[in-house]
Design a protein around this motif. Structure first.
Motif, PDB file in Angstrom:
ATOM      1  N   GLY A   1       7.763  -3.326 -11.305  1.00 34.55           N
ATOM      2  CA  GLY A   1       7.893  -2.509 -10.107  1.00 34.55           C
ATOM      3  C   GLY A   1       7.384  -3.247  -8.892  1.00 34.55           C
ATOM      4  N   LEU A   2       6.237  -3.930  -9.064  1.00 32.55           N
ATOM      5  CA  LEU A   2       5.647  -4.718  -7.988  1.00 32.55           C
ATOM      6  C   LEU A   2       5.264  -6.076  -8.579  1.00 32.55           C
TER       7      LEU A   2
ATOM      8  N   ARG B   1       0.821  -1.206   0.000  1.00 35.57           N
ATOM      9  CA  ARG B   1       0.000   0.000   0.000  1.00 35.57           C
ATOM     10  C   ARG B   1       0.861   1.264   0.000  1.00 35.57           C
ATOM     11  N   GLY B   2       0.572   2.150  -0.923  1.00 34.84           N
ATOM     12  CA  GLY B   2       1.192   3.468  -0.915  1.00 34.84           C
ATOM     13  C   GLY B   2       2.672   3.478  -1.225  1.00 34.84           C
TER      14      GLY B   2
ATOM     15  N   VAL C   1      -3.651  -7.646  -1.128  1.00 30.57           N
ATOM     16  CA  VAL C   1      -4.104  -6.328  -1.573  1.00 30.57           C
ATOM     17  C   VAL C   1      -2.922  -5.541  -2.134  1.00 30.57           C
ATOM     18  N   ILE C   2      -3.108  -5.015  -3.351  1.00 31.34           N
ATOM     19  CA  ILE C   2      -2.128  -4.121  -3.970  1.00 31.34           C
ATOM     20  C   ILE C   2      -2.867  -2.819  -4.246  1.00 31.34           C
TER      21      ILE C   2
ATOM     22  N   THR D   1      -6.014  -2.427  -6.789  1.00 24.26           N
ATOM     23  CA  THR D   1      -7.000  -1.360  -6.673  1.00 24.26           C
ATOM     24  C   THR D   1      -6.354   0.009  -6.472  1.00 24.26           C
ATOM     25  N   GLY D   2      -6.794   0.990  -7.226  1.00 22.76           N
ATOM     26  CA  GLY D   2      -6.451   2.378  -6.975  1.00 22.76           C
ATOM     27  C   GLY D   2      -5.002   2.747  -7.209  1.00 22.76           C
TER      28      GLY D   2
END
Length: 364
Positions: free
Chosen positions: A184-185, A173-174, A204-205, A228-229
């Protein structure tokens, strides 16, 4: 002592006070403060389950391995920099001697969070620091449960910025990942073994910023998670959800509410994929994936994977089936906003998307 030093010490004292003040007195968790010139690994080794290792601003030339449950490794933002050890002459190994294992440093990684072979390492947190310049991965984890990585900057690492395999319930997150050689992830079931997709139990990503990597986010051979987001721009491809011929199939996950813009960097082909350029969100060899409420704009390329949202057979020819692409806004993507390279009988559904062009026609 200068006014700057006084201000810095006051801020550090306030931060420590705030952190200590949030912990119940009965918890008896300890804080280990690491200052420039000191060893982060030494503090991690001394920590007990539930402790916090707070790394003050500075540049630390080392790799760190975390094996303690419920440990928090925290910096003070991008001013806490972890970068490779300065090069020295390699140590000689006696003839016939074999190392029991390869260390985090020897693997080219910055931070390694590692669980046991048959027992996951629970509830580790890594937050508020920068990891940069490693030959493989900035932050790598394996065999963990509910690892939380937040507000970490991972940049200019040779392969992945932040990566995880064989783990459950991860929270990413963030974070910011930029300029990494691959994703990157990156989340996967198992990097080396060919096996069916793993249930991530709700990983959760969310709210990450991925720029100028080969691929912004790669989810490989996993099920039951949410992307998400996130904001993705300047990569060769934004989001990749990857499956193969093994069972269970990758999928049963959600890609929603992401802003995916102008991922038009060129990346050469690999043994698994053709060259990449101009890909927004790609599903390859997946099933039952929901792609919804994303904004995907400004992609352009002539790769077989180019386009806004693309469904493509996996590198071993496995189809993408029963995925739903709904409620997305797509603009100025070439060769098309929506690209479906699967047969109609694959059961993929496209509905309520705002777009102008599709391949084949009629998906908008």
């Amino acid at each position: 002592m200068t006014k700057r030093h006084i201000t810095y010490l006051a801020c550090t004292t306030a931060l420590l006070g705030a952190l200590v003040g949030t912990a119940p007195a009965s918890a008896a968790h300890r804080f280990h403060v690491v200052r420039p010139g000191e060893s982060i690994q030494k503090a991690v080794n001394a920590a007990r389950p539930g402790d916090t290792v707070l790394v003050l601003a500075g540049t630390y030339h080392e790799s760190i391995t975390v094996r303690t449950p419920r440990l928090t490794l925290r910096g003070v933002g991008d001013r806490t920099v972890i970068t490779p050890v300065r090069k020295t002459a390699p140590k000689k190994t006696a003839p016939g001697t074999r190392k029991a294992s390869v260390s985090c440093l020897e693997s080219g990684n910055g931070i390694c969070v590692v669980g046991g072979k048959d027992k996951a390492l629970p509830d580790v947190t890594v937050a508020d620091l920068r990891v940069t310049g490693f030959s493989t991965t900035g932050l790598w984890s394996m065999g963990t449960d509910h690892l939380t990585v937040q507000r970490v900057t991972a940049d200019d690492n040779g392969q992945w910025g932040i990566a995880q395999e064989h783990s459950t319930r991860g929270v990413f997150r963030g974070n910011t990942a930029r300029g990494n050689g691959d994703a990157g992830l990156f989340l996967a079931n198992n990097v080396k073994a060919e096996e069916g997709a793993m249930n991530s139990n709700g990983a959760v990503i969310e709210w990450n910023r991925l720029t100028n990597n080969r691929i912004g986010i790669t989810v490989r051979r996993l099920r039951n998670l949410a992307v998400t987001g996130n904001y993705l721009t300047g990569n060769c491809a934004g989001v990749f959800v990857v499956g193969d011929e093994n069972k269970p199939k990758a999928g049963a996950l959600t890609v929603s509410g992401n802003r995916v813009e102008r991922n038009n960097k060129y990346c050469a082909k690999t043994a698994r994929l053709p060259y990449l350029q101009g890909s927004g969100i790609v599903l390859t060899g997946t099933e039952k994936t929901l792609v919804t409420q994303n904004v995907v704009t400004g992609h352009s390329g002539k790769s077989p994977l180019s386009g806004g949202i693309v469904l493509f057979k996996s590198f071993v020819g496995v189809t993408s089936e029963r995925n739903r692409i709904t409620g997305n806004r797509l603009e100025n993507n070439s060769p098309a906003d929506l690209v479906n390279q699967e047969a109609a009988k694959s059961g993929n559904a496209f509905d309520h998307n705002s777009c102008r062009a599709s391949k084949p026609a009629g998906l908008c």
